[in-house]
Design a protein around this motif. Structure first.
Motif, PDB file in Angstrom:
ATOM      1  N   PHE A  57     -23.071 -37.223 -33.016  1.00  0.00           N
ATOM      2  CA  PHE A  57     -22.183 -38.145 -33.347  1.00  0.00           C
ATOM      3  C   PHE A  57     -21.592 -38.159 -34.867  1.00  0.00           C
ATOM      4  O   PHE A  57     -20.445 -38.641 -35.123  1.00  0.00           O
ATOM      5  CB  PHE A  57     -22.703 -39.605 -32.824  1.00  0.00           C
ATOM      6  CG  PHE A  57     -22.441 -39.774 -31.514  1.00  0.00           C
ATOM      7  CD1 PHE A  57     -21.276 -40.708 -30.998  1.00  0.00           C
ATOM      8  CD2 PHE A  57     -23.296 -39.258 -30.513  1.00  0.00           C
ATOM      9  CE1 PHE A  57     -21.099 -40.733 -29.410  1.00  0.00           C
ATOM     10  CE2 PHE A  57     -23.085 -39.619 -29.161  1.00  0.00           C
ATOM     11  CZ  PHE A  57     -22.052 -40.255 -28.812  1.00  0.00           C
ATOM     12  N   MET A  58     -22.449 -37.962 -35.738  1.00  0.00           N
ATOM     13  CA  MET A  58     -21.960 -37.988 -37.196  1.00  0.00           C
ATOM     14  C   MET A  58     -21.141 -36.812 -37.454  1.00  0.00           C
ATOM     15  O   MET A  58     -20.298 -37.369 -38.032  1.00  0.00           O
ATOM     16  CB  MET A  58     -23.308 -38.084 -37.951  1.00  0.00           C
ATOM     17  CG  MET A  58     -23.070 -37.984 -39.558  1.00  0.00           C
ATOM     18  SD  MET A  58     -24.700 -38.334 -40.498  1.00  0.00           S
ATOM     19  CE  MET A  58     -25.290 -36.803 -40.159  1.00  0.00           C
ATOM     20  N   ARG A  59     -21.434 -35.728 -36.969  1.00  0.00           N
ATOM     21  CA  ARG A  59     -20.518 -34.748 -37.179  1.00  0.00           C
ATOM     22  C   ARG A  59     -19.297 -34.713 -36.211  1.00  0.00           C
ATOM     23  O   ARG A  59     -18.064 -34.534 -36.763  1.00  0.00           O
ATOM     24  CB  ARG A  59     -21.026 -33.339 -36.817  1.00  0.00           C
ATOM     25  CG  ARG A  59     -22.170 -32.809 -37.372  1.00  0.00           C
ATOM     26  CD  ARG A  59     -22.617 -31.558 -37.044  1.00  0.00           C
ATOM     27  NE  ARG A  59     -23.852 -31.028 -37.823  1.00  0.00           N
ATOM     28  CZ  ARG A  59     -23.736 -30.373 -39.028  1.00  0.00           C
ATOM     29  NH1 ARG A  59     -22.386 -30.024 -39.178  1.00  0.00           N
ATOM     30  NH2 ARG A  59     -24.733 -29.966 -39.803  1.00  0.00           N
ATOM     31  N   ILE A  60     -19.169 -35.293 -35.099  1.00  0.00           N
ATOM     32  CA  ILE A  60     -17.935 -35.310 -34.326  1.00  0.00           C
ATOM     33  C   ILE A  60     -16.947 -36.583 -34.961  1.00  0.00           C
ATOM     34  O   ILE A  60     -15.668 -36.275 -34.910  1.00  0.00           O
ATOM     35  CB  ILE A  60     -18.077 -35.640 -32.840  1.00  0.00           C
ATOM     36  CG1 ILE A  60     -18.796 -34.414 -32.237  1.00  0.00           C
ATOM     37  CG2 ILE A  60     -16.709 -35.893 -32.284  1.00  0.00           C
ATOM     38  CD1 ILE A  60     -19.327 -34.718 -30.984  1.00  0.00           C
ATOM     39  N   SER A  61     -17.821 -37.562 -35.585  1.00  0.00           N
ATOM     40  CA  SER A  61     -16.729 -38.695 -36.136  1.00  0.00           C
ATOM     41  C   SER A  61     -15.880 -38.037 -37.075  1.00  0.00           C
ATOM     42  O   SER A  61     -14.812 -38.781 -37.395  1.00  0.00           O
ATOM     43  CB  SER A  61     -17.594 -39.583 -36.434  1.00  0.00           C
ATOM     44  OG  SER A  61     -18.426 -39.316 -37.635  1.00  0.00           O
ATOM     45  N   ARG A  62     -16.112 -37.022 -37.857  1.00  0.00           N
ATOM     46  CA  ARG A  62     -15.535 -36.735 -38.840  1.00  0.00           C
ATOM     47  C   ARG A  62     -14.014 -36.188 -38.514  1.00  0.00           C
ATOM     48  O   ARG A  62     -13.198 -36.183 -39.441  1.00  0.00           O
ATOM     49  CB  ARG A  62     -16.258 -35.411 -39.839  1.00  0.00           C
ATOM     50  CG  ARG A  62     -17.577 -35.996 -40.319  1.00  0.00           C
ATOM     51  CD  ARG A  62     -18.261 -34.570 -40.962  1.00  0.00           C
ATOM     52  NE  ARG A  62     -19.603 -35.070 -41.418  1.00  0.00           N
ATOM     53  CZ  ARG A  62     -20.619 -33.917 -41.662  1.00  0.00           C
ATOM     54  NH1 ARG A  62     -20.009 -32.799 -41.854  1.00  0.00           N
ATOM     55  NH2 ARG A  62     -21.719 -34.442 -42.044  1.00  0.00           N
ATOM     56  N   TYR A  63     -13.906 -35.804 -37.406  1.00  0.00           N
ATOM     57  CA  TYR A  63     -12.681 -34.905 -36.857  1.00  0.00           C
ATOM     58  C   TYR A  63     -11.882 -36.030 -35.791  1.00  0.00           C
ATOM     59  O   TYR A  63     -10.901 -35.841 -35.472  1.00  0.00           O
ATOM     60  CB  TYR A  63     -13.119 -33.667 -36.404  1.00  0.00           C
ATOM     61  CG  TYR A  63     -13.933 -32.690 -37.243  1.00  0.00           C
ATOM     62  CD1 TYR A  63     -13.387 -32.276 -38.744  1.00  0.00           C
ATOM     63  CD2 TYR A  63     -15.434 -32.624 -37.029  1.00  0.00           C
ATOM     64  CE1 TYR A  63     -14.341 -31.581 -39.573  1.00  0.00           C
ATOM     65  CE2 TYR A  63     -16.065 -32.026 -38.021  1.00  0.00           C
ATOM     66  CZ  TYR A  63     -15.538 -31.477 -39.037  1.00  0.00           C
ATOM     67  OH  TYR A  63     -16.457 -30.615 -40.038  1.00  0.00           O
ATOM     68  N   CYS A  64     -12.709 -36.753 -35.200  1.00  0.00           N
ATOM     69  CA  CYS A  64     -11.951 -37.410 -33.959  1.00  0.00           C
ATOM     70  C   CYS A  64     -12.709 -38.989 -33.789  1.00  0.00           C
ATOM     71  O   CYS A  64     -13.164 -39.162 -32.747  1.00  0.00           O
ATOM     72  CB  CYS A  64     -11.852 -36.589 -32.862  1.00  0.00           C
ATOM     73  SG  CYS A  64     -13.529 -35.822 -32.311  1.00  0.00           S
ATOM     74  N   LEU A  65     -12.439 -39.615 -34.930  1.00  0.00           N
ATOM     75  CA  LEU A  65     -12.996 -40.905 -34.952  1.00  0.00           C
ATOM     76  C   LEU A  65     -12.688 -41.866 -33.780  1.00  0.00           C
ATOM     77  O   LEU A  65     -13.298 -42.495 -33.104  1.00  0.00           O
ATOM     78  CB  LEU A  65     -12.960 -41.677 -36.342  1.00  0.00           C
ATOM     79  CG  LEU A  65     -13.659 -42.896 -36.428  1.00  0.00           C
ATOM     80  CD1 LEU A  65     -14.887 -43.105 -36.258  1.00  0.00           C
ATOM     81  CD2 LEU A  65     -13.288 -43.398 -38.020  1.00  0.00           C
ATOM     82  N   GLU A  66     -11.602 -41.992 -33.634  1.00  0.00           N
ATOM     83  CA  GLU A  66     -10.587 -42.953 -32.797  1.00  0.00           C
ATOM     84  C   GLU A  66     -11.077 -42.586 -31.278  1.00  0.00           C
ATOM     85  O   GLU A  66     -11.731 -43.751 -30.547  1.00  0.00           O
ATOM     86  CB  GLU A  66      -9.088 -42.973 -32.766  1.00  0.00           C
ATOM     87  CG  GLU A  66      -8.638 -43.942 -32.115  1.00  0.00           C
ATOM     88  CD  GLU A  66      -7.968 -45.160 -32.723  1.00  0.00           C
ATOM     89  OE1 GLU A  66      -7.484 -46.117 -31.903  1.00  0.00           O
ATOM     90  OE2 GLU A  66      -8.323 -45.218 -33.855  1.00  0.00           O
ATOM     91  N   PRO A  67     -10.891 -41.388 -30.930  1.00  0.00           N
ATOM     92  CA  PRO A  67     -11.318 -41.057 -29.261  1.00  0.00           C
ATOM     93  C   PRO A  67     -12.863 -41.141 -29.355  1.00  0.00           C
ATOM     94  O   PRO A  67     -13.266 -41.899 -28.429  1.00  0.00           O
ATOM     95  CB  PRO A  67     -10.766 -39.658 -29.197  1.00  0.00           C
ATOM     96  CG  PRO A  67     -10.783 -39.145 -30.503  1.00  0.00           C
ATOM     97  CD  PRO A  67     -10.170 -40.388 -31.402  1.00  0.00           C
TER      98      PRO A  67
ATOM     99  N   PRO B 266      -8.411 -42.596 -39.703  1.00  0.00           N
ATOM    100  CA  PRO B 266      -8.431 -43.830 -39.639  1.00  0.00           C
ATOM    101  C   PRO B 266      -8.802 -44.501 -38.423  1.00  0.00           C
ATOM    102  O   PRO B 266      -9.002 -43.800 -37.420  1.00  0.00           O
ATOM    103  CB  PRO B 266      -6.708 -43.878 -39.890  1.00  0.00           C
ATOM    104  CG  PRO B 266      -6.327 -42.512 -39.285  1.00  0.00           C
ATOM    105  CD  PRO B 266      -7.310 -41.708 -39.462  1.00  0.00           C
ATOM    106  N   LEU B 267      -8.894 -45.753 -38.323  1.00  0.00           N
ATOM    107  CA  LEU B 267      -9.244 -46.554 -36.813  1.00  0.00           C
ATOM    108  C   LEU B 267      -8.163 -47.558 -36.982  1.00  0.00           C
ATOM    109  O   LEU B 267      -8.039 -48.184 -37.807  1.00  0.00           O
ATOM    110  CB  LEU B 267     -10.573 -47.097 -37.160  1.00  0.00           C
ATOM    111  CG  LEU B 267     -11.199 -47.391 -36.043  1.00  0.00           C
ATOM    112  CD1 LEU B 267     -11.600 -46.041 -35.064  1.00  0.00           C
ATOM    113  CD2 LEU B 267     -12.594 -47.838 -36.234  1.00  0.00           C
ATOM    114  N   SER B 268      -7.863 -47.775 -35.754  1.00  0.00           N
ATOM    115  CA  SER B 268      -6.545 -48.737 -35.417  1.00  0.00           C
ATOM    116  C   SER B 268      -7.253 -50.301 -35.347  1.00  0.00           C
ATOM    117  O   SER B 268      -8.515 -50.370 -34.924  1.00  0.00           O
ATOM    118  CB  SER B 268      -6.069 -48.386 -34.147  1.00  0.00           C
ATOM    119  OG  SER B 268      -6.876 -48.532 -33.033  1.00  0.00           O
ATOM    120  N   GLU B 269      -6.250 -51.079 -35.345  1.00  0.00           N
ATOM    121  CA  GLU B 269      -6.938 -52.290 -35.229  1.00  0.00           C
ATOM    122  C   GLU B 269      -7.360 -52.691 -33.999  1.00  0.00           C
ATOM    123  O   GLU B 269      -8.002 -53.843 -33.546  1.00  0.00           O
ATOM    124  CB  GLU B 269      -5.819 -53.403 -35.870  1.00  0.00           C
ATOM    125  CG  GLU B 269      -5.565 -53.448 -37.227  1.00  0.00           C
ATOM    126  CD  GLU B 269      -4.734 -54.574 -37.853  1.00  0.00           C
ATOM    127  OE1 GLU B 269      -4.151 -55.322 -36.941  1.00  0.00           O
ATOM    128  OE2 GLU B 269      -4.544 -54.814 -39.076  1.00  0.00           O
TER     129      GLU B 269
END
Length: 847
Positions: free
Chosen positions: A76-86, A149-152
């Motif tokens: 999860f730490m690795r994937i979050s670097r490239y596709c945080l929102e999904p 980024p992460l949406s509101e």
């Protein structure tokens, strides 16, 4: 995996996720599937133990998942670097699905379900879901930045969940475990809110004030207001620019505006503690900000205006944090006049409010060390402050036994010691060594001394196992799997980077090694023999009371210290034997730590590998044959470490400290000695152990063929004898056995094609209807194996003779004791067979 929200999920406004159409989406889908499978597996394991387990117990189940949990966190730490929102969308959807499976079927909405929940076990399952969700969200949010980024829309859902969790934690419960589980989940959501505020400060503050003002207006919602204030205490204020300072001051002014003469004391305490917790981490950072003079002046004035507030509050935790934060953020001239009086007050409240006092101590000391130097214009008595902290704010010595541990306080004390050591390492090391005494009745004092040294050693990369060499980035060693480094750790790392590193002097290091040796020797004599193969089958609590449990805790911390330094006056072989023994300790944490250290040493310390595998082999031979689970566990670990040795990255590593090798110690790979261990393991009556012995022989042969020629054992291998002379061995053994058993048709040898097939053939362990192999037949085979191996693998046999001579007397004594047993069962019969096989090997080698 994704679906439209169910009716009861509407409070979260979950939107259907799009179909996976990119590599990132596929990664998220894969991670989510692994999470679903892993969680179901862990919950089934927890259900088998009992439904009354709380979140802390579930955390233990995760930690003992055999590395699967760590791999999931890394994923999860690795994937979050490239596709945080999904990834966040997938986590939110998983949470909802898991909550439905955890007992939320048929409810109208989540809030009503929480209110109507009656069974603690059911809510505990829900809280396990919430805790794991928080853990994964925190890990993923570390990637939040300009590129990710992460949406509101997502953060609004997270804030909804957080507020609901804070509200739930305010509800009373008669179950202490349930209250503790709620608190752990609320702390997780509180950290999530803090990270969101770092990127969407105005949005979080607006939401907080709306909720907080609404609850404070209702007299019946006072507990909810207090819970909200506690939950939002990690809001991160920013002061780098004038605009950020104004926004931060605006929030503080609005909160302080709620403190009037009519405000209830409970709410006053919550507000000032909230303001204090937001300001404490800011103190040193604000000193370099633009317009810092106005900022400092405001807080000095606020400190003087609000001194009377503390008199209204019964619980002094809030006022203490509040006043310390104002002082740390105030004007330097005013701060320089106050430290001794402030530390005096902290010392007076130490026993009553240890956690709060230690956190305030760290931040105030951090500001003083950052801003003031010895002999500067303000003349701050740094030496006197350090002496007061070490004397009055660390666990004192005691005449009566103190067997309890506050791990939060231990961690804070360790961070304070590490902070002081950046500039004043000699003073700190001297005091820590004085705390590490085996005859100290206050066990927590010993643990604080060891853990503080560990923190200092990690800061300076003092490492016996050289584990920092396994990290691409040395800094990653400290936080490689840490979900959310606290503001205390961030401050410590920042301060450490600014200063010139001062190493631990050799005298201080040697003193700590002597203390470590004394502590290990003392507590090993108390609880070191509590091994899985020495405990009776019916013993209840194997730790045997509070004192023994506390002693085991101290021993575990001492073992962790061995990762950094070695105890003095212990040879490396003795140390490896000790660690090997602890892999069988009844305390799972002691066992796990010992195994981890041995794995680390196998990877980074080539000169210790021979000693490690030989000590494990000797340990396996010392385990009674009836304790088959312990025996198989040790042999399995031995095979695991040999397999690790074969890996190219491990095999090619050069020891970073060649001088560690003791004079006259051979560096040759101990293939013959390991073959001897396998030969003696073949003497056991248990098929599972004999199968592992054959696997061990193959591993030794394979490893001996890939190590450097300069250390490879060129002498004959036992496996060669078994394969080359197998048929001859069987023929001679069959003839010998038949001569011994003439006229006993039921005791005939089975026709087998190889020695291995005969060794692993079903005896009493078989349950598939096969004819059993008489144990006497295998004894005959062992005798022939030795006879055929005399010429080609004499070193193996001489090593086996040396080992069997050490362990045979104990087995012989146990067999002689059977004369007094009137009725002998299968276990006693197996003991006789084992003894007979060992005697056969010993006599054959002797001849």
């Amino acid at each position: 995996m994704y679906r439209p929200p169910l009716p009861w999920e509407t409070p979260y406004n979950v939107q259907p996720a799009p179909e996976f159409s990119s590599p990132g989406d596929l990664l998220v889908k894969s991670a989510n599937q692994k999470l679903v499978q892993f969680f179901e597996k862990m919950m089934k394991k927890q259900d088998r133990i009992g439904d009354d387990l709380d979140v802390e117990a579930f955390m233990g189940v995760l930690d003992k998942s055999g590395g699967e949990y760590s791999l999931l966190l890394h994923l999860f730490m690795r994937i979050s670097r490239y596709c945080l929102e999904p990834l966040m969308q997938a986590l939110i959807s998983w949470r909802i699905s898991a909550l439905m499976m955890g007992g939320r079927r048929g409810t109208v909405n989540e809030g009503q379900h929480r209110a109507s929940m009656q069974m603690n076990a059911e809510e505990n399952k829900v809280l396990c879901v919430e805790w794991l969700f928080c853990k994964l969200v925190l890990l993923s949010l570390r990637a939040w930045g300009a590129d990710s980024p992460l949406s509101e829309a997502i953060t609004d859902q997270l804030l909804d969940m957080a507020i609901l969790s804070f509200s739930t934690s305010a509800h009373k419960t008669h179950s202490d475990t349930l209250a503790r589980s709620r608190r752990l989940v609320s702390e997780g959501f509180s950290l999530i809110v803090g990270i969101i505020s770092r990127h969407q400060f105005d949005h979080v503050v607006s939401r907080f004030l709306k909720e907080f003002m609404g609850t404070t207006e209702k007299s019946s919602s006072m507990s909810d207001a207090v819970a909200l204030a506690s939950g939002f205490e990690h809001i991160e204020l920013s002061v780098e620019t004038i605009a950020q300072q104004r926004a931060s001051l605006s929030l503080i002014e609005k909160l302080m505006g709620l403190v009037t003469k009519k405000t209830k004391d409970q709410l006053v305490a919550a507000i000032i503690k909230l303001v204090g917790n937001m300001l404490l981490p800011l103190a040193a950072r604000a000193r370099n900000a633009e317009g810092k003079a106005d900022w400092e002046k405001y807080f000095t004035g606020l400190w003087q205006e609000t001194k009377k507030i503390s008199k209204r509050v019964k619980d002094q935790s809030g006022p203490l944090v509040f006043e310390t934060a104002l002082l740390a953020n105030g004007e330097l001239k005013f701060l320089a006049q106050q430290p001794l009086q402030t530390f005096d007050r902290l010392a007076k409240l130490y026993k009553e409010k240890r956690t709060v006092v230690l956190e305030c101590t760290f931040h105030l000391l951090y500001v003083l060390l950052t801003l003031f130097e010895r002999g500067d214009a303000y003349d701050v008595p740094i030496d006197m402050i350090l002496e007061k902290i070490l004397s009055d704010l660390f666990p004192p010595s005691s005449k009566k036994p103190i067997l309890t541990f506050s791990w939060t306080c231990i961690a804070l004390s360790s961070n304070i010691a590490a902070l002081m050591s950046v500039k004043y390492i000699e003073v700190v090391m001297e005091r820590l060594a004085a705390m590490v005494k085996p005859n100290e009745p206050n066990y927590e004092r010993i643990v604080v001394g060891l853990q503080s040294f560990n923190a200092i050693a990690d800061r300076l990369f003092v490492s016996f196992d050289k584990s920092h060499l396994l990290m691409d980035n040395p800094e990653a060693r400290k936080t490689v799997l840490e979900t959310h480094p606290s503001h205390i750790q961030n401050a410590l790392h920042a301060y450490d980077k600014q200063q010139r590193q001062v190493p631990i002097c050799p005298e201080a290091l040697q003193s700590m090694k002597k203390r470590l040796e004394a502590v290990i020797a003392f507590f090993d004599s108390q609880v070191g023999s509590m091994l899985t193969y020495t405990q009776s089958k019916s013993g209840g609590d194997s730790l045997g009371g509070k004192e023994r449990s506390a002693a085991t805790t101290v021993l575990r911390v001492a073992i962790q210290t061995v990762k950094r330094i070695t105890p003095s006056n212990l040879s490396l072989d003795e140390l490896m034997a000790l660690l090997a023994k602890y892999t069988c300790h009844v305390d799972m944490d002691v066992s796990s730590d010992a195994r981890d250290i041995l794995r680390g040493l196998m990877k980074t310390r080539p000169l210790l590998r021979n000693s490690i595998v030989l000590q494990l082999g000797k340990l396996a031979l010392s385990i009674p044959h009836a304790k088959i689970d312990s025996l198989l566990g040790v042999v399995s670990l031995l095979r695991e470490l040999l397999t690790l040795w074969i890996e190219p990255s491990v095999l090619s590593r050069i020891d970073p400290d060649p001088e560690i090798m003791e004079p006259g110690k051979s560096t040759m790979f101990p293939a013959s000695e390991l073959d001897a261990v396998a030969l003696l393991l073949l003497c056991t009556p248990h098929i599972a152990v004999r199968k592992d012995a054959y696997k061990l022989l193959r591993l030794v042969e394979r490893l001996n063929s890939v190590v450097a020629d300069s250390i490879a054992d060129k002498r004959g291998r036992l496996l060669w004898v078994l394969q080359r002379d197998g048929q001859s061995i069987l023929s001679e053994a069959r003839k010998h056995f038949t001569d011994m058993r003439t006229g006993m048709e039921e005791e005939t040898m089975l026709d087998v094609g190889s020695v291995e097939e005969m060794a692993t053939h079903g005896t009493r362990d078989a349950d598939d209807g096969e004819r059993s192999l008489p144990q006497g037949a295998w004894t005959s085979v062992l005798g022939e194996v030795v006879r055929h191996g005399v010429s080609s693998c004499s070193k193996v046999l001489s090593s086996a003779f040396s080992m069997v001579s050490e362990y045979l007397p104990g087995t012989h004594a146990a067999v002689m004791a059977l004369k007094a047993v009137s009725r002998q069962g299968q276990e006693e019969m197996d003991l006789v067979v084992h003894w007979r096989n060992l005697v056969t090997v010993a006599c054959a080698v002797g001849d």
